[in-house]
Motif scaffolding. Structure first.
Motif, PDB file in Angstrom:
ATOM      1  N   TRP A 173      -0.322  57.981-113.277  1.00 19.17           N
ATOM      2  CA  TRP A 173       0.702  57.728-112.259  1.00 19.17           C
ATOM      3  C   TRP A 173       2.067  58.179-112.805  1.00 19.17           C
ATOM      4  O   TRP A 173       2.968  57.400-113.072  1.00 19.17           O
ATOM      5  CB  TRP A 173       0.703  56.274-111.822  1.00 19.17           C
ATOM      6  N   ALA A 174       2.239  59.481-112.902  1.00 22.38           N
ATOM      7  CA  ALA A 174       3.411  60.059-113.557  1.00 22.38           C
ATOM      8  C   ALA A 174       4.709  59.758-112.815  1.00 22.38           C
ATOM      9  O   ALA A 174       5.712  59.363-113.416  1.00 22.38           O
ATOM     10  CB  ALA A 174       3.227  61.567-113.704  1.00 22.38           C
ATOM     11  N   ALA A 175       4.722  59.979-111.499  1.00 21.92           N
ATOM     12  CA  ALA A 175       5.977  59.832-110.749  1.00 21.92           C
ATOM     13  C   ALA A 175       6.431  58.380-110.709  1.00 21.92           C
ATOM     14  O   ALA A 175       7.629  58.089-110.848  1.00 21.92           O
ATOM     15  CB  ALA A 175       5.795  60.369-109.328  1.00 21.92           C
ATOM     16  N   THR A 176       5.488  57.453-110.527  1.00 22.07           N
ATOM     17  CA  THR A 176       5.845  56.035-110.500  1.00 22.07           C
ATOM     18  C   THR A 176       6.476  55.616-111.817  1.00 22.07           C
ATOM     19  O   THR A 176       7.519  54.946-111.843  1.00 22.07           O
ATOM     20  CB  THR A 176       4.603  55.176-110.231  1.00 22.07           C
ATOM     21  N   ALA A 177       5.847  55.990-112.924  1.00 25.64           N
ATOM     22  CA  ALA A 177       6.358  55.614-114.238  1.00 25.64           C
ATOM     23  C   ALA A 177       7.735  56.228-114.490  1.00 25.64           C
ATOM     24  O   ALA A 177       8.639  55.555-114.993  1.00 25.64           O
ATOM     25  CB  ALA A 177       5.373  56.056-115.316  1.00 25.64           C
ATOM     26  N   ALA A 178       7.902  57.491-114.136  1.00 26.32           N
ATOM     27  CA  ALA A 178       9.190  58.156-114.354  1.00 26.32           C
ATOM     28  C   ALA A 178      10.284  57.521-113.503  1.00 26.32           C
ATOM     29  O   ALA A 178      11.434  57.349-113.965  1.00 26.32           O
ATOM     30  CB  ALA A 178       9.063  59.641-114.037  1.00 26.32           C
ATOM     31  N   TYR A 179       9.958  57.168-112.271  1.00 20.94           N
ATOM     32  CA  TYR A 179      10.960  56.553-111.386  1.00 20.94           C
ATOM     33  C   TYR A 179      11.350  55.167-111.879  1.00 20.94           C
ATOM     34  O   TYR A 179      12.540  54.814-111.907  1.00 20.94           O
ATOM     35  CB  TYR A 179      10.412  56.484-109.960  1.00 20.94           C
ATOM     36  N   HIS A 180      10.372  54.357-112.279  1.00 25.23           N
ATOM     37  CA  HIS A 180      10.691  53.031-112.798  1.00 25.23           C
ATOM     38  C   HIS A 180      11.542  53.122-114.063  1.00 25.23           C
ATOM     39  O   HIS A 180      12.422  52.288-114.287  1.00 25.23           O
ATOM     40  CB  HIS A 180       9.407  52.260-113.080  1.00 25.23           C
ATOM     41  N   ARG A 181      11.286  54.128-114.870  1.00 24.90           N
ATOM     42  CA  ARG A 181      12.110  54.300-116.066  1.00 24.90           C
ATOM     43  C   ARG A 181      13.555  54.601-115.687  1.00 24.90           C
ATOM     44  O   ARG A 181      14.494  54.038-116.257  1.00 24.90           O
ATOM     45  CB  ARG A 181      11.539  55.434-116.921  1.00 24.90           C
ATOM     46  N   ALA A 182      13.761  55.480-114.723  1.00 24.17           N
ATOM     47  CA  ALA A 182      15.127  55.820-114.324  1.00 24.17           C
ATOM     48  C   ALA A 182      15.859  54.609-113.758  1.00 24.17           C
ATOM     49  O   ALA A 182      17.082  54.486-113.910  1.00 24.17           O
ATOM     50  CB  ALA A 182      15.103  56.955-113.296  1.00 24.17           C
ATOM     51  N   GLN A 183      15.125  53.701-113.120  1.00 24.88           N
ATOM     52  CA  GLN A 183      15.754  52.488-112.605  1.00 24.88           C
ATOM     53  C   GLN A 183      16.302  51.612-113.738  1.00 24.88           C
ATOM     54  O   GLN A 183      17.239  50.847-113.529  1.00 24.88           O
ATOM     55  CB  GLN A 183      14.763  51.700-111.764  1.00 24.88           C
ATOM     56  N   VAL A 184      15.722  51.733-114.931  1.00 22.23           N
ATOM     57  CA  VAL A 184      16.202  50.981-116.086  1.00 22.23           C
ATOM     58  C   VAL A 184      17.306  51.738-116.803  1.00 22.23           C
ATOM     59  O   VAL A 184      18.365  51.188-117.111  1.00 22.23           O
ATOM     60  CB  VAL A 184      15.041  50.670-117.057  1.00 22.23           C
ATOM     61  N   THR A 185      17.089  53.021-117.092  1.00 22.18           N
ATOM     62  CA  THR A 185      18.060  53.794-117.874  1.00 22.18           C
ATOM     63  C   THR A 185      19.274  54.208-117.046  1.00 22.18           C
ATOM     64  O   THR A 185      20.350  54.445-117.596  1.00 22.18           O
ATOM     65  CB  THR A 185      17.413  55.067-118.440  1.00 22.18           C
ATOM     66  N   GLY A 186      19.103  54.325-115.740  1.00 21.84           N
ATOM     67  CA  GLY A 186      20.174  54.836-114.893  1.00 21.84           C
ATOM     68  C   GLY A 186      20.296  56.347-114.924  1.00 21.84           C
ATOM     69  O   GLY A 186      21.166  56.916-114.265  1.00 21.84           O
ATOM     70  N   ASP A 187      19.416  57.016-115.683  1.00 26.04           N
ATOM     71  CA  ASP A 187      19.483  58.472-115.814  1.00 26.04           C
ATOM     72  C   ASP A 187      18.647  59.116-114.717  1.00 26.04           C
ATOM     73  O   ASP A 187      17.548  59.616-114.956  1.00 26.04           O
ATOM     74  CB  ASP A 187      18.997  58.898-117.202  1.00 26.04           C
ATOM     75  N   PHE A 188      19.179  59.121-113.517  1.00 30.63           N
ATOM     76  CA  PHE A 188      18.457  59.734-112.412  1.00 30.63           C
ATOM     77  C   PHE A 188      18.583  61.253-112.425  1.00 30.63           C
ATOM     78  O   PHE A 188      17.778  61.949-111.809  1.00 30.63           O
ATOM     79  CB  PHE A 188      18.950  59.174-111.079  1.00 30.63           C
ATOM     80  N   ALA A 189      19.573  61.787-113.141  1.00 26.47           N
ATOM     81  CA  ALA A 189      19.738  63.240-113.192  1.00 26.47           C
ATOM     82  C   ALA A 189      18.513  63.887-113.846  1.00 26.47           C
ATOM     83  O   ALA A 189      17.983  64.895-113.347  1.00 26.47           O
ATOM     84  CB  ALA A 189      21.007  63.598-113.952  1.00 26.47           C
ATOM     85  N   PHE A 190      18.062  63.323-114.985  1.00 26.13           N
ATOM     86  CA  PHE A 190      16.862  63.851-115.636  1.00 26.13           C
ATOM     87  C   PHE A 190      15.670  63.751-114.698  1.00 26.13           C
ATOM     88  O   PHE A 190      14.882  64.689-114.571  1.00 26.13           O
ATOM     89  CB  PHE A 190      16.592  63.078-116.929  1.00 26.13           C
ATOM     90  N   LEU A 191      15.527  62.629-114.023  1.00 29.31           N
ATOM     91  CA  LEU A 191      14.407  62.427-113.109  1.00 29.31           C
ATOM     92  C   LEU A 191      14.452  63.428-111.964  1.00 29.31           C
ATOM     93  O   LEU A 191      13.425  64.019-111.591  1.00 29.31           O
ATOM     94  CB  LEU A 191      14.451  60.999-112.563  1.00 29.31           C
ATOM     95  N   GLN A 192      15.619  63.629-111.401  1.00 30.48           N
ATOM     96  CA  GLN A 192      15.738  64.509-110.247  1.00 30.48           C
ATOM     97  C   GLN A 192      15.410  65.957-110.611  1.00 30.48           C
ATOM     98  O   GLN A 192      14.906  66.711-109.775  1.00 30.48           O
ATOM     99  CB  GLN A 192      17.131  64.383-109.638  1.00 30.48           C
ATOM    100  N   ARG A 193      15.681  66.345-111.850  1.00 28.40           N
ATOM    101  CA  ARG A 193      15.310  67.691-112.287  1.00 28.40           C
ATOM    102  C   ARG A 193      13.794  67.869-112.356  1.00 28.40           C
ATOM    103  O   ARG A 193      13.296  68.994-112.354  1.00 28.40           O
ATOM    104  CB  ARG A 193      15.940  67.998-113.655  1.00 28.40           C
ATOM    105  N   LEU A 194      13.072  66.763-112.425  1.00 27.81           N
ATOM    106  CA  LEU A 194      11.611  66.827-112.505  1.00 27.81           C
ATOM    107  C   LEU A 194      10.938  66.859-111.138  1.00 27.81           C
ATOM    108  O   LEU A 194       9.709  66.855-111.065  1.00 27.81           O
ATOM    109  CB  LEU A 194      11.084  65.616-113.285  1.00 27.81           C
ATOM    110  N   GLN A 195      11.695  66.891-110.061  1.00 26.44           N
ATOM    111  CA  GLN A 195      11.081  66.749-108.732  1.00 26.44           C
ATOM    112  C   GLN A 195       9.962  67.766-108.506  1.00 26.44           C
ATOM    113  O   GLN A 195       8.850  67.395-108.105  1.00 26.44           O
ATOM    114  CB  GLN A 195      12.133  66.899-107.632  1.00 26.44           C
TER     115      GLN A 195
END
Length: 470
Positions: A173-195
């Motif tokens: 469950w890659a996307a779920t894990a990555a999204y939950h991580r961004a909710q903690v770190t606040g680094d949504f920029a890294f996450l958004q580059r992975l779309q």
């Protein structure tokens, strides 16, 4: 709304100051010597509530923990000890591969022939990311996600002939894990580059999708649950055949919602709507086919000699996974009564992985490693705990199960991390009526429990027959 705040998480706020190396005398001219660069991330100024060193007695490299993890002080000493122990296990499984691919996390300290490059295995990668989302140094999981989504994890493999690459060898469950991580770190920029990479990861499961049922299938072995009732009922006793499962469909549902949320952050409303629609359709189909109104539980459909798609009438712990990803409806909460039923999953050192009333229960578990027919697997327990936390926190109040039951299960989970002599140790599986372990190992697959930053332990030994069967 009931709350499960039985384990208070206190985020550590530490201060760090660099100092120049001591010398006998200042140099006669030139700039002062530079302070040695710290290998750890800078911790902002704040207030110390806890004596961090007290929790790290006997731990190698305590400065790493002080710089990276949340510190907690809990009234239950064994839960607290296991909390820090699980952080130690997570750290021990970090592996630096070099400047090109950076950091990965491993399942085994010494691994096996079915691993991806650098001995990484994606079976627990979603847990690795979810668990490690609290680590202050972001490089570890930035590298790890990149490894699976755009790096060596995308290389072809031949271990699982139905998977295109290492990132699809097992359910993930890659996307779920990555999204939950961004909710903690606040680094949504890294996450958004992975779309785009996350969309590609999602769509590469298309060969596991059945358009007639609108569901995904997975073989039990590649769902990390070999030698289980679904496989026993098939022509492949070890690995199983195509099986429509609550697990893989819950993972895909959660990932579709996560991709939709990421796309919306990127202003990509078309993709956001598409994946919200995929999630809604999958949820409806999962309820139609996998929820059994008579058993009042989520069940498997073994897709072999089964033209009418009858559900396998045996409850397994996989049936609690829909709550981990939000797939379950409030009315489904009746299923949790089985967790407390002595003929269901309740056991002194459980929960069991198969309901105890089933003829499959412990039918072959005494024969060796990796049986999912009854022994308690901390990996599955952690998924049940996450789902239960979601039920208690996010869904309407109900009378089927409560917060005291959650605490009892959390404490049982902690106790399964101990050897008989009382020392914490990675566990493979645990007998359900006493504290003995059916297999102790030197390695641990880590997992996560919601809001308890580093609870983990799917543990699995490198069984020779498991490797040979692949």
């Amino acid at each position: 709304m009931r709350q499960t705040g039985l384990v208070a998480v206190v985020a550590a706020v530490l201060t760090a100051a660099a100092t120049a190396a001591p010398g006998a005398a200042a140099p006669p001219e030139g700039p002062p010597p530079l302070a040695a660069a710290s290998p750890y991330p800078t911790v902002g100024a704040g207030t110390h509530f806890l004596d961090h060193r007290r929790y790290l007695t006997g731990y190698a490299e305590p400065a790493w923990y002080e710089a990276n993890i949340p510190f907690v002080d809990l009234p239950d000493q064994q839960i607290q000890d296991v909390y820090y122990y699980r952080w130690r296990v997570w750290k021990e499984h970090l592996r630096y591969t070099g400047p090109t691919d950076g950091w990965v996390l491993t399942e085994f300290l010494d691994c096996c022939g079915y691993a991806a490059p650098y001995q990484a295995i994606n079976a627990a990668a979603g847990h690795h990311v979810t668990e490690g989302r609290w680590v202050r140094d972001r490089s570890y999981l930035n590298d790890y996600l990149t490894f699976w989504l755009t790096g060596p994890g995308q290389r072809p493999q031949t271990v699982n002939p139905e998977a295109p690459d290492w990132a699809h060898e097992y359910s993930f469950w890659a996307a779920t894990a990555a999204y939950h991580r961004a909710q903690v770190t606040g680094d949504f920029a890294f996450l958004q580059r992975l779309q785009d990479a996350l969309i590609a990861q999602y769509r590469d499961w298309d060969n596991h999708f059945d358009p007639e049922l609108g569901l995904y299938w997975q073989r039990p072995v590649w769902d990390s649950k070999e030698l289980s009732p679904a496989s026993y009922a098939s022509s492949d006793h070890f690995g199983g055949v195509h099986t429509f499962r609550p697990s893989i469909n819950a993972y895909q549902y959660g990932d579709a919602l996560a991709i939709s949320a990421i796309a919306r952050r990127n202003g990509d409303e078309k993709v956001a709507a598409e994946y919200a629609g995929r999630a809604a359709a999958l949820k409806a189909n999962a309820h139609r086919w996998l929820w059994d109104p008579e058993a009042k539980f989520w069940l498997d459909i073994v897709d072999e000699n089964n033209p009418t798609h009858e559900r396998q009438q045996v409850r397994t712990e996989v049936g609690f996974i829909p709550w981990q990803f939000g797939l379950a409806e409030p009315a489904d909460s009746v299923a949790w009564r089985q967790l407390l039923d002595p003929q269901g999953f309740a056991s002194a050192y459980g929960p069991t992985t198969v309901e105890r009333r089933s003829p499959y229960f412990m039918s072959e578990a005494a024969q060796g490693c990796c049986h999912w027919d009854g022994p308690s697997w901390p990996y599955s327990t952690s998924q049940a705990l996450t789902g239960l936390a979601n039920l208690l926190d996010d869904q309407p109040a109900q009378d089927d199960i409560g917060r005291d039951d959650y605490y009892a299960l959390l404490r049982t989970y902690a106790l399964t991390q101990y050897r008989d002599a009382g020392r914490t140790s990675p566990r493979h599986t645990t007998r359900t009526r006493n504290a003995g372990s059916t297999t102790d190992t030197r390695t641990a697959r880590t997992t996560s429990i919601r809001r308890t930053p580093t609870w983990s332990s799917r543990v699995c030994s490198a069984c020779a027959h498991r490797t040979a069967a692949r």
